[in-house]
Design an enzyme around this catalytic site. Structure first.
Site, mmCIF file in Angstrom:
data_model
loop_
_atom_site.group_PDB
_atom_site.id
_atom_site.type_symbol
_atom_site.label_atom_id
_atom_site.label_comp_id
_atom_site.label_asym_id
_atom_site.label_seq_id
_atom_site.Cartn_x
_atom_site.Cartn_y
_atom_site.Cartn_z
ATOM 1 N N GLY A 176 -2.531 11.020 12.182
ATOM 2 C CA GLY A 176 -1.613 10.031 11.094
ATOM 3 C C GLY A 176 -1.728 8.693 11.852
ATOM 4 O O GLY A 176 -1.940 8.560 13.032
ATOM 5 N N GLN A 217 0.576 -0.104 13.300
ATOM 6 C CA GLN A 217 -0.095 0.339 14.359
ATOM 7 C C GLN A 217 -1.534 -0.338 14.513
ATOM 8 O O GLN A 217 -2.270 -0.366 15.575
ATOM 9 C CB GLN A 217 -0.429 1.801 14.440
ATOM 10 C CG GLN A 217 0.892 2.624 14.613
ATOM 11 C CD GLN A 217 0.417 4.014 14.686
ATOM 12 O OE1 GLN A 217 0.200 4.649 13.627
ATOM 13 N NE2 GLN A 217 0.050 4.718 15.989
ATOM 14 N N CYS A 264 1.246 9.851 20.203
ATOM 15 C CA CYS A 264 0.878 8.572 19.409
ATOM 16 C C CYS A 264 -0.117 7.774 19.854
ATOM 17 O O CYS A 264 -0.135 7.442 21.113
ATOM 18 C CB CYS A 264 2.426 7.851 19.267
ATOM 19 S SG CYS A 264 2.497 6.528 18.194
ATOM 20 N N LEU A 265 -0.821 7.257 18.986
ATOM 21 C CA LEU A 265 -1.960 6.442 19.238
ATOM 22 C C LEU A 265 -1.472 5.222 19.901
ATOM 23 O O LEU A 265 -2.207 4.417 20.894
ATOM 24 C CB LEU A 265 -2.809 5.985 18.184
ATOM 25 C CG LEU A 265 -3.513 7.246 17.501
ATOM 26 C CD1 LEU A 265 -4.254 6.538 16.165
ATOM 27 C CD2 LEU A 265 -4.378 7.760 18.419
ATOM 28 N N HIS A 297 6.895 11.109 11.518
ATOM 29 C CA HIS A 297 6.396 10.225 12.484
ATOM 30 C C HIS A 297 5.889 8.866 11.956
ATOM 31 O O HIS A 297 6.188 7.754 12.425
ATOM 32 C CB HIS A 297 5.424 10.974 13.334
ATOM 33 C CG HIS A 297 4.836 10.227 14.459
ATOM 34 N ND1 HIS A 297 5.037 10.501 15.843
ATOM 35 C CD2 HIS A 297 4.172 9.023 14.426
ATOM 36 C CE1 HIS A 297 4.223 9.732 16.685
ATOM 37 N NE2 HIS A 297 3.829 8.767 15.897
ATOM 38 N N GLU A 298 5.074 9.060 11.112
ATOM 39 C CA GLU A 298 4.627 7.614 10.456
ATOM 40 C C GLU A 298 5.546 6.923 9.883
ATOM 41 O O GLU A 298 5.601 5.485 9.798
ATOM 42 C CB GLU A 298 3.314 8.116 9.684
ATOM 43 C CG GLU A 298 2.370 8.858 10.304
ATOM 44 C CD GLU A 298 1.633 8.424 11.506
ATOM 45 O OE1 GLU A 298 1.744 7.195 11.898
ATOM 46 O OE2 GLU A 298 1.102 9.150 12.241
ATOM 47 N N HIS A 303 7.326 4.658 12.113
ATOM 48 C CA HIS A 303 6.678 3.375 12.416
ATOM 49 C C HIS A 303 7.016 2.326 11.528
ATOM 50 O O HIS A 303 7.110 1.114 11.644
ATOM 51 C CB HIS A 303 5.283 3.690 12.511
ATOM 52 C CG HIS A 303 4.632 4.276 13.566
ATOM 53 N ND1 HIS A 303 4.649 3.820 14.943
ATOM 54 C CD2 HIS A 303 3.623 5.419 13.658
ATOM 55 C CE1 HIS A 303 4.130 4.349 15.799
ATOM 56 N NE2 HIS A 303 3.613 5.462 15.076
HETATM 57 ZN ZN ZN Z 1 2.528 6.983 16.241
#
Ligand code: ZN
Length: 184
Positions: free
Chosen positions: A48, A53, A101-102, A143-144, A147
């Site tokens: 995701g 991000q 997480c990226l 999670h997204e 963000h």
């Molecule tokens: Zn993330």
């Protein structure tokens, strides 16, 4: 041509902001951003990604669960773009599962999330969609969506929750039945 975009890392102010709603889904810049997000996610072994991000403070997420080296047990789905997503309802029932997480490199922890969600969002054609999600996909969506509100997963952890490196995480799931990853 879609581009692979640079990923904002923890500490960057854009990850702490509340992102703005998308005003015009049909804006060519928004459509190009969706293609760039899809390509960036595909190139990153993520499941995701959220627009903040990639340094764009708009309420856009892509959910694209698929098995990959970072999430070997993830279910396979078609990538799903959700614009202006809203969590209409979430279950009181929760579950614990591994997240990374990226934007938070080399960190994994078990995060408590609702097991089931009812969502409303716009698809990339601008249609209003209401749908229910559960398990790992509901986890990715939560999670997204975090963000979009400036929240990173380590901020969701109760005190004393261990945070593993990627190598420690890979070792942990190899030595188990993989249940922590899939049993949502
Ligand atoms: Zn993330």
């Amino acid at each position: 041509m879609p581009r692979i975009l640079p990923i904002a890392k923890r500490g960057d102010p854009i990850l702490q902001q509340r992102a703005q709603p998308v005003a015009d889904i049909h804006d060519p810049a928004v459509q190009a951003l969706l293609d760039d997000l899809l390509l960036t996610l595909e190139a990153s072994s993520g499941v995701g990604i959220a627009a903040p991000q990639v340094f764009v403070s708009l309420r856009i997420i892509i959910v694209a669960s698929r098995p990959n080296p970072r999430y070997p047990d993830a279910p396979l789905m078609q990538p799903l773009a959700m614009l202006n997503p809203e969590i209409l309802w979430q279950s009181a029932a929760t579950c614990t599962g591994w997240e990374g997480c990226l934007s938070v490199p080399d960190a994994r922890a078990q995060v408590i999330r609702a097991t089931r969600l009812h969502m409303r969002y716009l698809d990339r054609q601008g249609a209003v969609v209401e749908a229910a999600f559960d398990g790992f996909i509901a986890r990715i969506i939560q999670h997204e969506c975090d963000h979009l509100d400036g929240i990173l997963f380590p901020e969701r952890l109760p005190a004393q929750t261990p945070i593993l490196t990627e190598a420690e995480f890979q070792q942990a799931i190899r030595g188990s039945t993989h249940e922590p990853v899939l049993k949502q």
